[in-house]
Design a protein around this motif. Structure first.
Motif, PDB file in Angstrom:
ATOM      1  N   GLN A   6       0.839  -1.203   0.000  1.00  0.00           N
ATOM      2  CA  GLN A   6       0.000   0.000   0.000  1.00  0.00           C
ATOM      3  C   GLN A   6       0.872   1.250   0.000  1.00  0.00           C
ATOM      4  N   CYS A   7       1.894   1.265   0.812  1.00  0.00           N
ATOM      5  CA  CYS A   7       2.829   2.391   0.884  1.00  0.00           C
ATOM      6  C   CYS A   7       3.496   2.605  -0.473  1.00  0.00           C
ATOM      7  N   GLU A   8       4.020   1.540  -1.048  1.00  0.00           N
ATOM      8  CA  GLU A   8       4.710   1.620  -2.334  1.00  0.00           C
ATOM      9  C   GLU A   8       3.765   2.080  -3.447  1.00  0.00           C
ATOM     10  N   ASP A   9       2.525   1.593  -3.426  1.00  0.00           N
ATOM     11  CA  ASP A   9       1.544   2.008  -4.436  1.00  0.00           C
ATOM     12  C   ASP A   9       1.240   3.503  -4.326  1.00  0.00           C
ATOM     13  N   ILE A  43      12.063   2.635  -0.987  1.00  0.00           N
ATOM     14  CA  ILE A  43      13.135   3.353  -1.686  1.00  0.00           C
ATOM     15  C   ILE A  43      12.992   3.167  -3.197  1.00  0.00           C
ATOM     16  N   GLN A  44      12.771   1.951  -3.630  1.00  0.00           N
ATOM     17  CA  GLN A  44      12.644   1.684  -5.068  1.00  0.00           C
ATOM     18  C   GLN A  44      11.448   2.426  -5.668  1.00  0.00           C
ATOM     19  N   SER A  45      10.340   2.500  -4.954  1.00  0.00           N
ATOM     20  CA  SER A  45       9.169   3.240  -5.439  1.00  0.00           C
ATOM     21  C   SER A  45       9.471   4.725  -5.565  1.00  0.00           C
ATOM     22  N   ILE A  46      10.139   5.275  -4.571  1.00  0.00           N
ATOM     23  CA  ILE A  46      10.501   6.700  -4.613  1.00  0.00           C
ATOM     24  C   ILE A  46      11.437   6.971  -5.786  1.00  0.00           C
ATOM     25  N   LEU A  47      12.469   6.167  -5.927  1.00  0.00           N
ATOM     26  CA  LEU A  47      13.430   6.375  -7.011  1.00  0.00           C
ATOM     27  C   LEU A  47      12.773   6.271  -8.386  1.00  0.00           C
ATOM     28  N   ALA A  96      25.101  -4.311   2.390  1.00  0.00           N
ATOM     29  CA  ALA A  96      24.043  -4.940   3.164  1.00  0.00           C
ATOM     30  C   ALA A  96      23.464  -6.043   2.273  1.00  0.00           C
ATOM     31  N   TYR A  97      22.563  -6.825   2.777  1.00  0.00           N
ATOM     32  CA  TYR A  97      22.180  -8.028   2.047  1.00  0.00           C
ATOM     33  C   TYR A  97      21.060  -7.861   1.023  1.00  0.00           C
ATOM     34  N   ILE A  98      20.409  -6.696   0.936  1.00  0.00           N
ATOM     35  CA  ILE A  98      19.338  -6.521  -0.051  1.00  0.00           C
ATOM     36  C   ILE A  98      19.746  -5.440  -1.052  1.00  0.00           C
ATOM     37  N   ASN A  99      19.748  -5.800  -2.341  1.00  0.00           N
ATOM     38  CA  ASN A  99      20.092  -4.841  -3.390  1.00  0.00           C
ATOM     39  C   ASN A  99      18.923  -3.896  -3.651  1.00  0.00           C
ATOM     40  N   ILE A 100      19.259  -2.622  -3.869  1.00  0.00           N
ATOM     41  CA  ILE A 100      18.257  -1.609  -4.217  1.00  0.00           C
ATOM     42  C   ILE A 100      18.406  -1.218  -5.681  1.00  0.00           C
ATOM     43  N   CYS A 101      19.595  -0.725  -6.045  1.00  0.00           N
ATOM     44  CA  CYS A 101      19.839  -0.329  -7.433  1.00  0.00           C
ATOM     45  C   CYS A 101      21.331  -0.069  -7.623  1.00  0.00           C
ATOM     46  N   PRO A 102      21.780  -0.029  -8.882  1.00  0.00           N
ATOM     47  CA  PRO A 102      23.185   0.295  -9.149  1.00  0.00           C
ATOM     48  C   PRO A 102      23.473   1.771  -8.874  1.00  0.00           C
ATOM     49  N   LEU A 103      24.718   2.090  -8.628  1.00  0.00           N
ATOM     50  CA  LEU A 103      25.115   3.478  -8.391  1.00  0.00           C
ATOM     51  C   LEU A 103      24.801   4.375  -9.582  1.00  0.00           C
ATOM     52  N   GLU A 104      24.825   3.820 -10.784  1.00  0.00           N
ATOM     53  CA  GLU A 104      24.567   4.612 -11.989  1.00  0.00           C
ATOM     54  C   GLU A 104      23.166   5.205 -12.008  1.00  0.00           C
TER      55      GLU A 104
END
Length: 172
Positions: free
Chosen positions: A68-71, A105-109, A128-136
């Motif tokens: 719900q938050c991400e949506d 974070i992924q939704s915001i980005l 940390a153990y969960i990937n979010i996105c590449p630095l690029e």
């Protein structure tokens, strides 16, 4: 940053400190967040439009999370995202251990024109153990003056812009 822009801040101690600066420096902003502490800080300014995402409550972080938050976050056009993460490195990009915060974070980005990571220097070249996105995928990293110049130089050589208190912005 300019008056009237829509910005997003995810949950975290560093973005809480940023919220305090925003409260002092700006008169009119739209702030989108999942952090109740940020709402408390910025809510004192009656000219700020504050949007708090819905979702499940995480009492340890005073944040909201979940589908719900991400949506909700995915419905906004964000001028600037300020996000905080637990780690960043060339090898893994942005990573975090807060499993509930990663989707936020992924939704915001995904909805932001300009993406800024705010992270203290101790988080560089750690994982940390969960990937979010590449630095690029990030436009700017803001950190403290304790960042070793060798790391700042290495990131610069890879076209990753870092802003520290001693950065020379005249060449930007």
């Amino acid at each position: 940053m300019e008056e009237g822009q829509a910005i997003a801040l995810n949950g975290g101690t560093t973005t809480i400190e940023l919220a305090k600066v925003l409260a002092d420096k700006f008169e009119r902003l739209t702030i989108i967040t999942n952090d109740l502490r940020i709402v408390s800080i910025l809510g004192k300014n009656k000219h700020f439009n504050i949007i708090l995402s819905g979702g499940f409550y995480n009492p340890e972080e005073s944040t909201l999370y979940g589908k719900q938050c991400e949506d909700i976050l995915s419905n906004f056009n964000i001028d600037i995202a300020f996000i905080t993460v637990n780690a960043l490195s060339f090898e893994h990009g942005l990573t975090d251990f807060r499993i509930h915060e990663v989707g936020v974070i992924q939704s915001i980005l995904s909805r932001s024109k300009y993406k800024v990571v705010v992270a203290d220097s101790s988080k560089f070249e750690t994982n940390a153990y969960i990937n979010i996105c590449p630095l690029e995928n990030i436009d700017l990293i803001v950190t403290d003056s304790a960042l070793p110049s060798i790391i700042e130089k290495e990131y610069s050589e890879h076209h990753i812009q870092i802003l520290t208190p001693h950065s020379d912005l005249s060449n930007e």
